[in-house]
Design an enzyme around this catalytic site. Sequence first.
Site, PDB file in Angstrom:
ATOM      1  N   ASP A 111      14.588   8.803   3.558  1.00 56.55           N
ATOM      2  CA  ASP A 111      15.116   7.789   2.395  1.00 56.55           C
ATOM      3  C   ASP A 111      15.404   8.331   1.009  1.00 56.55           C
ATOM      4  O   ASP A 111      16.036   7.876   0.232  1.00 56.55           O
ATOM      5  CB  ASP A 111      14.336   6.619   2.303  1.00 56.55           C
ATOM      6  CG  ASP A 111      12.867   7.221   1.428  1.00 56.55           C
ATOM      7  OD1 ASP A 111      12.471   7.632   2.258  1.00 56.55           O
ATOM      8  OD2 ASP A 111      13.042   6.429   0.357  1.00 56.55           O
ATOM      9  N   ARG A 162       2.968  14.082  -5.479  1.00 57.92           N
ATOM     10  CA  ARG A 162       2.089  13.564  -6.349  1.00 57.92           C
ATOM     11  C   ARG A 162       2.184  14.266  -7.733  1.00 57.92           C
ATOM     12  O   ARG A 162       2.535  13.709  -8.947  1.00 57.92           O
ATOM     13  CB  ARG A 162       0.668  13.418  -5.933  1.00 57.92           C
ATOM     14  CG  ARG A 162      -0.268  12.510  -6.884  1.00 57.92           C
ATOM     15  CD  ARG A 162      -1.502  12.405  -6.350  1.00 57.92           C
ATOM     16  NE  ARG A 162      -1.787  11.923  -5.000  1.00 57.92           N
ATOM     17  CZ  ARG A 162      -2.678  12.209  -4.205  1.00 57.92           C
ATOM     18  NH1 ARG A 162      -3.904  12.273  -4.591  1.00 57.92           N
ATOM     19  NH2 ARG A 162      -2.612  11.625  -3.042  1.00 57.92           N
ATOM     20  N   ASP A 207      10.148  10.697   7.847  1.00 56.54           N
ATOM     21  CA  ASP A 207       9.427  10.354   6.772  1.00 56.54           C
ATOM     22  C   ASP A 207       8.827   9.205   6.840  1.00 56.54           C
ATOM     23  O   ASP A 207       9.261   8.039   7.656  1.00 56.54           O
ATOM     24  CB  ASP A 207      10.646  10.365   5.627  1.00 56.54           C
ATOM     25  CG  ASP A 207       9.786  10.155   4.126  1.00 56.54           C
ATOM     26  OD1 ASP A 207       9.024  10.643   3.874  1.00 56.54           O
ATOM     27  OD2 ASP A 207      10.589   9.102   3.617  1.00 56.54           O
ATOM     28  N   GLY A 252       9.990  10.186  -3.019  1.00 56.92           N
ATOM     29  CA  GLY A 252      10.055  11.492  -2.301  1.00 56.92           C
ATOM     30  C   GLY A 252       9.234  12.662  -2.913  1.00 56.92           C
ATOM     31  O   GLY A 252       9.160  13.388  -2.175  1.00 56.92           O
ATOM     32  N   SER A 297       3.286  12.446   1.722  1.00 58.42           N
ATOM     33  CA  SER A 297       1.856  11.688   1.042  1.00 58.42           C
ATOM     34  C   SER A 297       0.740  12.269   1.616  1.00 58.42           C
ATOM     35  O   SER A 297       0.540  12.445   2.837  1.00 58.42           O
ATOM     36  CB  SER A 297       2.207  10.159   1.359  1.00 58.42           C
ATOM     37  OG  SER A 297       1.027   9.496   0.955  1.00 58.42           O
ATOM     38  N   ARG A 298      -0.238  12.358   0.821  1.00 66.45           N
ATOM     39  CA  ARG A 298      -1.752  12.826   1.360  1.00 66.45           C
ATOM     40  C   ARG A 298      -2.606  11.762   1.970  1.00 66.45           C
ATOM     41  O   ARG A 298      -3.365  11.722   2.327  1.00 66.45           O
ATOM     42  CB  ARG A 298      -2.436  13.525   0.072  1.00 66.45           C
ATOM     43  CG  ARG A 298      -1.999  14.781  -0.370  1.00 66.45           C
ATOM     44  CD  ARG A 298      -2.654  15.218  -1.585  1.00 66.45           C
ATOM     45  NE  ARG A 298      -2.073  16.400  -1.948  1.00 66.45           N
ATOM     46  CZ  ARG A 298      -2.580  17.837  -1.738  1.00 66.45           C
ATOM     47  NH1 ARG A 298      -3.760  18.065  -1.221  1.00 66.45           N
ATOM     48  NH2 ARG A 298      -2.014  18.964  -2.300  1.00 66.45           N
ATOM     49  N   ASN A 299      -1.599  10.484   1.439  1.00 68.14           N
ATOM     50  CA  ASN A 299      -2.238   9.165   2.162  1.00 68.14           C
ATOM     51  C   ASN A 299      -1.775   8.752   3.371  1.00 68.14           C
ATOM     52  O   ASN A 299      -1.994   7.674   3.853  1.00 68.14           O
ATOM     53  CB  ASN A 299      -2.114   8.185   1.103  1.00 68.14           C
ATOM     54  CG  ASN A 299      -2.867   8.300  -0.386  1.00 68.14           C
ATOM     55  OD1 ASN A 299      -4.090   8.462  -0.174  1.00 68.14           O
ATOM     56  ND2 ASN A 299      -2.162   8.520  -1.361  1.00 68.14           N
ATOM     57  N   ASP A 339       7.056   7.100   3.974  1.00 68.90           N
ATOM     58  CA  ASP A 339       7.435   5.925   2.788  1.00 68.90           C
ATOM     59  C   ASP A 339       8.687   5.939   2.299  1.00 68.90           C
ATOM     60  O   ASP A 339       9.580   6.774   2.161  1.00 68.90           O
ATOM     61  CB  ASP A 339       6.460   6.447   1.323  1.00 68.90           C
ATOM     62  CG  ASP A 339       5.223   6.777   1.595  1.00 68.90           C
ATOM     63  OD1 ASP A 339       4.412   5.794   1.404  1.00 68.90           O
ATOM     64  OD2 ASP A 339       4.626   7.844   1.697  1.00 68.90           O
TER      65      ASP A 339
HETATM   66  C1  G6P Z   1       6.017  10.009  -0.756  1.00 71.82           C
HETATM   67  C2  G6P Z   1       6.242   9.016  -1.834  1.00 71.82           C
HETATM   68  C3  G6P Z   1       6.218   9.688  -3.139  1.00 71.82           C
HETATM   69  C4  G6P Z   1       4.935   9.953  -3.311  1.00 71.82           C
HETATM   70  C5  G6P Z   1       4.592  10.951  -2.378  1.00 71.82           C
HETATM   71  C6  G6P Z   1       3.146  11.782  -2.521  1.00 71.82           C
HETATM   72  O1  G6P Z   1       6.898  11.079  -0.471  1.00 71.82           O
HETATM   73  O2  G6P Z   1       7.695   8.543  -1.493  1.00 71.82           O
HETATM   74  O3  G6P Z   1       6.468   8.323  -4.115  1.00 71.82           O
HETATM   75  O4  G6P Z   1       4.800  10.529  -4.586  1.00 71.82           O
HETATM   76  O5  G6P Z   1       4.598  10.646  -1.092  1.00 71.82           O
HETATM   77  O6  G6P Z   1       2.195  10.680  -2.328  1.00 71.82           O
HETATM   78  P1  G6P Z   1       0.864  10.660  -2.195  1.00 71.82           P
HETATM   79  O7  G6P Z   1       0.106   9.413  -1.663  1.00 71.82           O
HETATM   80  O8  G6P Z   1       0.258  11.993  -1.871  1.00 71.82           O
HETATM   81  O9  G6P Z   1       0.518  10.675  -3.845  1.00 71.82           O
HETATM   82 MG    MG Z   2      10.597   8.624   1.524  1.00 75.79          MG
END
Ligand code: G6P
Ligand code: MG
Length: 217
Positions: free
Chosen positions: A171, A52, A12, A49, A117-119, A14
């Site tokens: 996590d 969005r 993972d 986790g 995450s898309r980021n 983040d």
């Molecule tokens: C990770 C983070 C979350 C977040 C998710 C989507 O899992 O722990 O807090 O909401 O990614 O992230 P994004 O960058 O796509 O909004």
């Molecule tokens: Mg995480």
Amino acid sequence: MSDARRRAVIFDLDGVLTDTAEQHYLGWQRLADEEHLPFDRAANEALRGLSRRESLLALLGDREVDEPTLETWMARKNDYYVASLADMSPADVLPGAVELVRDAKDRGCLVAIGSSSRNAPLVLDKLGITQLFDAIADGNSVERAKPAPDLFLEAARRLDVPPQDCVVVEDAASGVDAALAAGMVAIGVGPPDRVGHAHFRFDTPADVDLDVVLADA
Ligand code: G6P
Ligand code: MG
């Protein structure tokens, strides 16, 4: 276990390789304040986790909002979040995280990212660690977010390693659930009340001991 058995470790992002929880929190808090929605740090813990969309739905609770508004609010929060990453650099990799990825590779494991995450590609780029990984599965790769197993199964598919030969480092409670649902070995990083249901648990990424995990798995 034969030496030829190909294994993988799926990380993972983040909360495991970097700590973006604060930036995600500040993005949601700003949106919540602007829209007069009740939200605070304690409520944010439940979002760890989650995708969005699931994060926004959890933040909204019983409050009903139409789809265009949901989309606008998700986009606004994301704009705040992405702006907050401007100064992110390799110094923001969590202690011991790169060493852990390298340790897995030195043991002959393939390594992948499995992040909701898309980021994730942007964050990996800013951290300067994209090239460490053999495959990247992120929030753009599958429809169903964690705790569904889809994201980790997709990472395993991209590595061409069977799920039962994959170890996941997570996590978040929802991420551990996803790893277990995928039939993978789950390593939880964090407190027992969050990731105590994983097969193995360590307090921080720097504490993860692959000797223990891979000997047993
Ligand atoms: C990770 C983070 C979350 C977040 C998710 C989507 O899992 O722990 O807090 O909401 O990614 O992230 P994004 O960058 O796509 O909004
Ligand atoms: Mg995480």
